[in-house]
Design a protein around this motif. Structure first.
Motif, PDB file in Angstrom:
ATOM      1  N   GLU A  25       0.843  -1.203   0.000  1.00 10.40           N
ATOM      2  CA  GLU A  25       0.000   0.000   0.000  1.00 10.40           C
ATOM      3  C   GLU A  25       0.880   1.256   0.000  1.00 10.40           C
ATOM      4  OE1 GLU A  25      -3.297  -0.306  -0.299  1.00 10.40           O
ATOM      5  OE2 GLU A  25      -3.023  -2.482  -0.305  1.00 10.40           O
ATOM      6  N   ASP A  26       0.233   2.416  -0.168  1.00 14.48           N
ATOM      7  CA  ASP A  26       1.003   3.668  -0.199  1.00 14.48           C
ATOM      8  C   ASP A  26       1.702   3.909   1.135  1.00 14.48           C
ATOM      9  OD1 ASP A  26       0.214   4.085  -2.775  1.00 14.48           O
ATOM     10  OD2 ASP A  26      -1.203   5.698  -2.330  1.00 14.48           O
ATOM     11  N   ILE A  27       2.853   4.577   1.067  1.00 13.37           N
ATOM     12  CA  ILE A  27       3.629   4.915   2.258  1.00 13.37           C
ATOM     13  C   ILE A  27       3.876   6.419   2.264  1.00 13.37           C
ATOM     14  CG2 ILE A  27       4.717   2.681   2.603  1.00 13.37           C
ATOM     15  CD1 ILE A  27       7.106   3.647   0.988  1.00 13.37           C
ATOM     16  N   PHE A  28       4.106   6.970   3.478  1.00 14.50           N
ATOM     17  CA  PHE A  28       4.122   8.418   3.655  1.00 14.50           C
ATOM     18  C   PHE A  28       5.342   8.826   4.479  1.00 14.50           C
ATOM     19  CE2 PHE A  28      -0.093   6.733   3.202  1.00 14.50           C
ATOM     20  CZ  PHE A  28      -0.623   7.511   2.166  1.00 14.50           C
ATOM     21  N   HIS A  29       6.083   9.777   3.938  1.00 15.51           N
ATOM     22  CA  HIS A  29       7.259  10.308   4.626  1.00 15.51           C
ATOM     23  C   HIS A  29       6.881  11.631   5.288  1.00 15.51           C
ATOM     24  CE1 HIS A  29      11.532  10.940   5.426  1.00 15.51           C
ATOM     25  NE2 HIS A  29      11.383  12.183   5.005  1.00 15.51           N
ATOM     26  N   TYR A  30       6.851  11.646   6.631  1.00 16.11           N
ATOM     27  CA  TYR A  30       6.511  12.856   7.385  1.00 16.11           C
ATOM     28  C   TYR A  30       7.750  13.725   7.526  1.00 16.11           C
ATOM     29  CZ  TYR A  30       1.927  11.041   8.815  1.00 16.11           C
ATOM     30  OH  TYR A  30       0.630  10.581   8.821  1.00 16.11           O
ATOM     31  N   THR A  31       7.539  15.031   7.415  1.00 15.01           N
ATOM     32  CA  THR A  31       8.674  15.942   7.499  1.00 15.01           C
ATOM     33  C   THR A  31       8.204  17.331   7.920  1.00 15.01           C
ATOM     34  OG1 THR A  31      10.582  16.807   6.285  1.00 15.01           O
ATOM     35  CG2 THR A  31       8.528  16.591   5.050  1.00 15.01           C
ATOM     36  N   PHE A 125       9.302   5.763   6.495  1.00 16.97           N
ATOM     37  CA  PHE A 125       7.966   6.089   6.025  1.00 16.97           C
ATOM     38  C   PHE A 125       6.962   5.529   7.026  1.00 16.97           C
ATOM     39  CE2 PHE A 125      10.833   5.547   2.488  1.00 16.97           C
ATOM     40  CZ  PHE A 125      10.536   6.592   1.627  1.00 16.97           C
ATOM     41  N   SER A 126       5.723   5.968   6.909  1.00 16.69           N
ATOM     42  CA  SER A 126       4.649   5.436   7.739  1.00 16.69           C
ATOM     43  C   SER A 126       3.548   4.883   6.845  1.00 16.69           C
ATOM     44  CB  SER A 126       4.071   6.529   8.648  1.00 16.69           C
ATOM     45  OG  SER A 126       2.975   6.021   9.407  1.00 16.69           O
ATOM     46  N   LYS A 127       2.859   3.866   7.353  1.00 16.71           N
ATOM     47  CA  LYS A 127       1.690   3.340   6.638  1.00 16.71           C
ATOM     48  C   LYS A 127       0.480   4.233   6.839  1.00 16.71           C
ATOM     49  CE  LYS A 127       1.964  -0.745   8.658  1.00 16.71           C
ATOM     50  NZ  LYS A 127       1.635  -2.168   8.973  1.00 16.71           N
ATOM     51  N   ASN A 128       0.516   5.090   7.851  1.00 15.35           N
ATOM     52  CA  ASN A 128      -0.623   5.928   8.238  1.00 15.35           C
ATOM     53  C   ASN A 128      -0.472   7.321   7.633  1.00 15.35           C
ATOM     54  OD1 ASN A 128      -2.630   7.417   9.522  1.00 15.35           O
ATOM     55  ND2 ASN A 128      -2.347   6.384  11.489  1.00 15.35           N
ATOM     56  N   LYS A 129      -1.422   7.724   6.805  1.00 17.56           N
ATOM     57  CA  LYS A 129      -1.311   9.021   6.132  1.00 17.56           C
ATOM     58  C   LYS A 129      -1.825  10.193   6.965  1.00 17.56           C
ATOM     59  CE  LYS A 129      -5.711   9.008   3.600  1.00 17.56           C
ATOM     60  NZ  LYS A 129      -6.323   9.110   2.249  1.00 17.56           N
ATOM     61  N   PHE A 151       4.068   8.030  -1.528  1.00 17.69           N
ATOM     62  CA  PHE A 151       4.626   7.243  -2.625  1.00 17.69           C
ATOM     63  C   PHE A 151       4.000   5.847  -2.607  1.00 17.69           C
ATOM     64  CE2 PHE A 151       7.959   9.979  -0.874  1.00 17.69           C
ATOM     65  CZ  PHE A 151       8.429  10.658  -1.988  1.00 17.69           C
ATOM     66  N   SER A 152       4.180   5.121  -3.685  1.00 20.43           N
ATOM     67  CA  SER A 152       3.884   3.689  -3.659  1.00 20.43           C
ATOM     68  C   SER A 152       5.199   2.946  -3.466  1.00 20.43           C
ATOM     69  CB  SER A 152       3.204   3.219  -4.949  1.00 20.43           C
ATOM     70  OG  SER A 152       4.128   2.768  -5.893  1.00 20.43           O
ATOM     71  N   PRO A 153       5.219   1.862  -2.686  1.00 23.56           N
ATOM     72  CA  PRO A 153       6.468   1.103  -2.489  1.00 23.56           C
ATOM     73  C   PRO A 153       7.077   0.626  -3.800  1.00 23.56           C
ATOM     74  CG  PRO A 153       4.823   0.410  -0.896  1.00 23.56           C
ATOM     75  CD  PRO A 153       4.120   1.315  -1.873  1.00 23.56           C
ATOM     76  N   GLU A 154       6.219   0.215  -4.735  1.00 25.37           N
ATOM     77  CA  GLU A 154       6.744  -0.281  -6.008  1.00 25.37           C
ATOM     78  C   GLU A 154       7.490   0.810  -6.765  1.00 25.37           C
ATOM     79  OE1 GLU A 154       6.933  -3.376  -7.140  1.00 25.37           O
ATOM     80  OE2 GLU A 154       6.148  -3.912  -5.169  1.00 25.37           O
ATOM     81  N   ILE A 156       8.980   3.428  -5.425  1.00 26.16           N
ATOM     82  CA  ILE A 156      10.232   3.670  -4.706  1.00 26.16           C
ATOM     83  C   ILE A 156      11.262   2.611  -5.097  1.00 26.16           C
ATOM     84  CG2 ILE A 156      11.332   3.552  -2.438  1.00 26.16           C
ATOM     85  CD1 ILE A 156      10.062   6.150  -2.628  1.00 26.16           C
ATOM     86  N   LYS A 157      10.874   1.335  -5.041  1.00 28.97           N
ATOM     87  CA  LYS A 157      11.815   0.259  -5.360  1.00 28.97           C
ATOM     88  C   LYS A 157      12.294   0.339  -6.799  1.00 28.97           C
ATOM     89  CE  LYS A 157       9.156  -3.007  -3.614  1.00 28.97           C
ATOM     90  NZ  LYS A 157       8.658  -4.325  -3.222  1.00 28.97           N
ATOM     91  N   SER A 158      11.392   0.690  -7.700  1.00 31.65           N
ATOM     92  CA  SER A 158      11.774   0.815  -9.107  1.00 31.65           C
ATOM     93  C   SER A 158      12.835   1.896  -9.285  1.00 31.65           C
ATOM     94  CB  SER A 158      10.547   1.135  -9.960  1.00 31.65           C
ATOM     95  OG  SER A 158      10.905   1.316 -11.307  1.00 31.65           O
ATOM     96  N   GLU A 159      12.650   3.027  -8.605  1.00 34.29           N
ATOM     97  CA  GLU A 159      13.621   4.108  -8.699  1.00 34.29           C
ATOM     98  C   GLU A 159      14.964   3.725  -8.075  1.00 34.29           C
ATOM     99  OE1 GLU A 159      13.728   7.746  -9.710  1.00 34.29           O
ATOM    100  OE2 GLU A 159      12.615   6.506 -11.111  1.00 34.29           O
ATOM    101  N   LEU A 160      14.911   2.963  -6.998  1.00 30.44           N
ATOM    102  CA  LEU A 160      16.140   2.629  -6.292  1.00 30.44           C
ATOM    103  C   LEU A 160      16.949   1.545  -6.988  1.00 30.44           C
ATOM    104  CD1 LEU A 160      14.887   2.717  -2.590  1.00 30.44           C
ATOM    105  CD2 LEU A 160      16.249   4.428  -3.779  1.00 30.44           C
ATOM    106  N   ARG A 161      16.355   0.878  -7.966  1.00 27.65           N
ATOM    107  CA  ARG A 161      17.084  -0.191  -8.650  1.00 27.65           C
ATOM    108  C   ARG A 161      18.378   0.316  -9.287  1.00 27.65           C
ATOM    109  NH1 ARG A 161      11.758  -2.137 -10.525  1.00 27.65           N
ATOM    110  NH2 ARG A 161      11.197  -3.873  -9.171  1.00 27.65           N
TER     111      ARG A 161
END
Length: 321
Positions: A25-31, A125-129, A151-154, A156-161
């Motif tokens: 599921e979507d993940i959220f980076h708090y800042t 990241f957090s699962k809670n938006k 973001f979506s985890p997929e 993120i992972k695609s970019e990090l490849r």
């Protein structure tokens, strides 16, 4: 198992079975506001996330929980007879490794292995938006000035490849396990499996495997006191280079920042702007017309900076201060 490679591949296969399930599921980076600007509107013209070194997190028990729980489970299972004395003595005093196994495949599909000592860097990241506890981390005085970036985890992972192309950098993504009983259940299941197959001649391989597993568990087992974070984390493994015992510049640039009197090493992860999905705005005590105006300003700013089709939402937390 006839040879070392078969034994090794079997043991490494266990690792997948005793780590957290993939989160989709979507993940959220708090800042904070300053962090928000640095992440989305920097000179790199990319999304730039900081990954801070593992031993500089705000949880002082970070990395220690896994071995404590492991010893507790070993003692319980030895007392009940679920594991025998020989296996118990083989694994009990094993410490988490400080190295990381890098596996790369050539064009013919043949693996090459290296195991250098590594530093580990984490982006959280957090699962809670819309988490009040997470907004509280970014409160300023009587206002909540924080944001979360979705973001979506997929994606993120695609970019990090791209980072995998470097033979001395590895990246994984895991959701955190907070409940102690769940941690114990995972360890117990693994030890029961090892009890089934244990042979004295496998002792060295099993110790090596346990050392690696403790290392991985140390990254995903956290104290229950932090379960409100509902964390999913990106972990970056960066090999340490030395020459004649002197530390050399590594495969990624390490930078340093100061926080509450501490010096924090970190690395930057640069990601394409197209992967941004959403912006969450912290609780803001103003009328709906002003909120709508602020959303329009945010859309405008994002558009001017090359972001498209971004969902913007205000927090629904009903708090004034």
């Amino acid at each position: 198992m006839e040879n070392f490679m078969e034994q090794f591949q079997w043991l490494m296969g266990l690792n997948v079975s005793y780590m957290p399930e993939e989160y989709k599921e979507d993940i959220f980076h708090y800042t904070s506001s300053n962090g928000f600007n640095s992440i989305l509107f920097n000179k790199n013209e990319m999304i730039t996330l900081w990954a801070s070194r593992f031993d500089c997190q705000n949880d002082v028990t970070e990395g220690k929980i896994a071995q404590l729980v492991f010893h507790e489970v070993c003692d319980e299972m030895r007392e009940t007879g679920e594991i025998n004395k020989e296996l118990y003595e083989t694994i009990y005093n094993v410490a988490p490794t400080r190295t990381h196994l890098f596996i790369r495949f050539d064009k013919k599909g043949q693996p090459t292995f290296s195991r250098p000592e590594c530093d580990r860097y984490i982006t959280c990241f957090s699962k809670n938006k819309d988490s009040l506890a997470m907004w509280n981390y970014y409160s300023k005085g009587n206002t909540y000035e924080g944001f979360n970036i979705g973001f979506s985890p997929e994606q993120i992972k695609s970019e990090l490849r791209d980072y995998f192309k470097n033979e001395e950098v590895d990246i994984k993504m895991y959701q955190i396990i907070y409940e102690k009983q769940t941690q114990k259940d995972i360890i117990r299941k693994l030890l029961l499996k090892l009890e089934e197959v244990y042979e004295k001649k496998l002792g060295n391989q099993i110790r090596c495997y346990i050392s690696n597993q403790l290392y991985d568990w140390s990254l995903v087992f956290k104290s229950e006191y932090f379960q409100h974070e509902e964390e999913v984390r990106v972990i970056v493994y960066v090999a340490k280079r030395t020459e004649n015992g002197i530390l050399q510049k590594g495969p990624m640039d390490v930078q340093y920042r100061n926080n509450y009197g501490l010096t924090i090493p970190y690395i930057s992860l640069n990601l394409d702007k197209k992967i941004l999905k959403s912006i969450g705005i912290g609780p803001l005590y103003c009328d709906n017309a002003q909120k709508e105006n602020q959303k329009n300003i945010m859309y405008e700013r994002l558009s001017y900076n090359g972001y498209e089709d971004i969902k913007i939402e205000y927090s629904n937390v009903p708090i004034r201060f």
